[in-house]
Write an enzyme that holds these catalytic residues in place. Structure first.
Site, mmCIF file in Angstrom:
data_model
loop_
_atom_site.group_PDB
_atom_site.id
_atom_site.type_symbol
_atom_site.label_atom_id
_atom_site.label_comp_id
_atom_site.label_asym_id
_atom_site.label_seq_id
_atom_site.Cartn_x
_atom_site.Cartn_y
_atom_site.Cartn_z
ATOM 1 N N ASP A 201 0.758 -1.121 -0.034
ATOM 2 C CA ASP A 201 -0.146 -0.305 -0.031
ATOM 3 C C ASP A 201 1.006 1.363 -0.021
ATOM 4 O OD1 ASP A 201 -2.789 1.484 0.617
ATOM 5 O OD2 ASP A 201 -1.454 2.072 2.387
ATOM 6 N N GLU A 243 1.262 -0.477 -5.411
ATOM 7 C CA GLU A 243 0.354 0.597 -5.473
ATOM 8 C C GLU A 243 0.909 1.783 -5.584
ATOM 9 O OE1 GLU A 243 -3.503 2.634 -3.383
ATOM 10 O OE2 GLU A 243 -1.894 2.100 -2.130
#
Length: 528
Positions: A201, A243
């Protein structure tokens, strides 16, 4: 073929565990419930599931605010339940990856509580502190709807702390070697449990430097290579999925020389698929794909249409963003931050032709496709719910009062109207050979049959009209020709006369002047 490169032609499936299946009867999905539905995922044909965060959390950001990296939240079960899920998935040849949230913790994490209580605490150095809020002023504010600064004053600490997202998510200090080592220990803990890798993330934001935008810094790449080397040495065949919602030239370095991330989300193409469908022409897609740099042979893009966040419009111009809002989010409530908080089916007017066409692009453009849970049956959204919760409603398994999701009251309301479980559910679509589910299943099957989709070269074709996205995928002597009519009108292609086989029906097709119906797609195997 190297089995460690399994991800090159895999089909991924993203799951919000709390929204998938409740086994305990508390109204919220859990790991045992998900394990009960592995046969469904196997039938769909997915190769790998990505679990959204399952860590203990105060849930101010749906689990991306972690208060314990070494455990499973009680609402999902426990570590034994995760091990049960992973083992049972593996027996079905389904891999499992999970979120690794490296950039920040919850402000309720014991590290932060210790850090703010005592500047001499070991954990004070785990976070980024300042006596002023004027540092790193060139860093953009990401959650513009709710945050006015990347700094928040902490009364107890008597200092400001740095956060790139919500104020309840203080950033970790990766300049601290102890933080770097801690994150490797966290990765080791889950990999030892059998997890097949991580979706990392917010990868671009790990380090901060003055007079920069604090994104994509060399120090960030250096640490990510360290993480990759650790995994390659100790856990070959496990993957890191990046990401990084960045422009093409900024995404490319996250692959390194094949020694950083195995995979990266293809953010730039995603909004342009919607542009193409609304405009009925290929120009926006063509422009961004021509701008995409090549990546190492052992790396792969991960393509997607929707996910658990808003449909992000960060990687478009301000003018394009405004146009997208006007076209796809006419009501202000449909918008969030710099994006659109709606699901795939409502975005595409619940028009089966458009939904299938979007999936045709998803499964045939370069990259491994990822499906967001429920999109394979055309689930809707609930924009009356706050934040991103409108696209995270319970999976609709059948037409019963609680949609087969739970025996009690679901943690958020079920959808109503045309997207209610009565009209959209798994059971009815499994029984219908022509359902959206079975169409997506056939796409997955064909995708797996032809390695050109995951491994092949990609070549745009000019077929005489920009209303058709036409391209070839070629690998080891096999050439696939893909035609996608992006418009609401019949379109005629002008191709060199040749023979082909329809990849779905196996019928022989003669190519020359070929007419496609509105939103029709064709996957063809070219013959010599």
């Amino acid at each position: 073929m190297d089995q460690n490169l399994w991800y090159k032609n895999a089909v991924f499936y993203e799951i919000s565990v709390s929204a998938f299946k409740d086994s305990s009867g508390d109204g919220r999905g859990d790991l045992r419930g998900l394990a009960e539905k592995l046969d469904y995922l196997q039938k769909l044909g997915v190769d790998c599931v990505w679990l959204m965060p399952i860590y203990p959390s105060p849930l101010k950001d749906d689990g991306y605010d972690i208060s314990d990296y070494y455990n499973v939240a009680k609402s999902f079960g426990g570590l034994d339940d995760l091990k049960f899920l992973v083992d049972n998935a593996h027996t079905r040849s389904i891999r499992v990856i999970m979120d690794l949230v490296m950039n920040h913790t919850s402000d309720e994490h014991p590290w932060f509580q210790s850090a703010r209580a005592d500047q001499n605490s070991l954990f004070h150095g785990y976070y980024v502190w300042s006596d002023t809020d004027k540092k790193y002023e060139e860093a953009r504010i990401i959650f513009t709807d709710v945050e006015s600064s990347n700094w928040t004053w902490d009364e107890k600490a008597g200092q400001y702390y740095w956060h790139r997202f919500y104020a309840s998510q203080p950033d970790l200090n990766f300049d601290n070697p102890k933080v770097q080592d801690e994150m490797l220990n966290i990765a080791r803990f889950w990999l030892d449990m059998g997890i097949d890798g991580f979706r990392v993330d917010a990868a671009p934001y790990l380090f901060e430097r003055e007079n920069t935008n604090c994104e994509n810094l060399p120090e960030t790449h250096a640490y990510l290579k360290k993480l990759r080397a650790f995994m390659d040495a100790n856990y070959p065949g496990r993957i890191l999925l990046c990401e990084a919602n960045q422009w093409p030239e900024d995404v490319r370095p996250y692959f390194g020389d094949g020694d950083e991330f195995h995979m990266g989300f293809h953010f730039p193409i995603m909004p342009r698929i919607y542009m193409a469908l609304k405009k009925g022409r290929v120009d926006d897609m063509l422009g961004i794909l021509n701008r995409m740099p090549s990546i190492p042979d052992n790396c792969q893009w991960c393509t997607f249409l929707r996910n658990h966040d808003e449909l992000t419009l960060e990687m478009v111009t301000p003018e394009e963003r405004q146009w997208m809002w006007e076209q796809y989010a006419p009501e202000l409530r449909m918008r969030l931050n710099q994006g659109i908080r709606r699901r795939l089916a409502p975005l595409l007017d619940n028009d089966r032709r458009k939904i299938e066409l979007a999936n045709s692009l998803l499964f045939t453009l370069p990259g491994s496709p990822i499906i967001y849970y429920g999109d394979e049956i055309g689930m809707g959204d609930n924009i009356s719910l706050d934040d991103r919760n409108g696209v995270r409603t319970p999976m609709q398994w059948n037409a019963s009062p609680n949609a087969g999701f739970t025996k009690s009251k679901p943690y958020v309301p079920l959808l109503e109207g045309e997207y209610s479980p009565e009209h959209v559910n798994v059971a009815s679509q499994l029984a219908d050979p022509n359902s959206l589910f079975n169409t997506i299943h056939r796409m997955i099957t064909v995708h797996k049959e032809h390695l050109a989709f995951g491994w092949g070269d990609f070549e745009w074709l000019n077929v005489g009209t920009n209303a058709i996205a036409a391209y070839k995928r070629t690998y080891k002597g096999e050439t696939m020709l893909i035609l996608n009519n992006l418009s609401d009108k019949k379109q005629t292609t002008h191709l060199q006369k040749s023979k082909a086989v329809d990849a779905f029906t196996h019928e022989v097709v003669t190519l020359d002047t070929t007419t496609l119906q509105p939103y029709q797609y064709m996957w063809l195997i070219l013959k010599d």
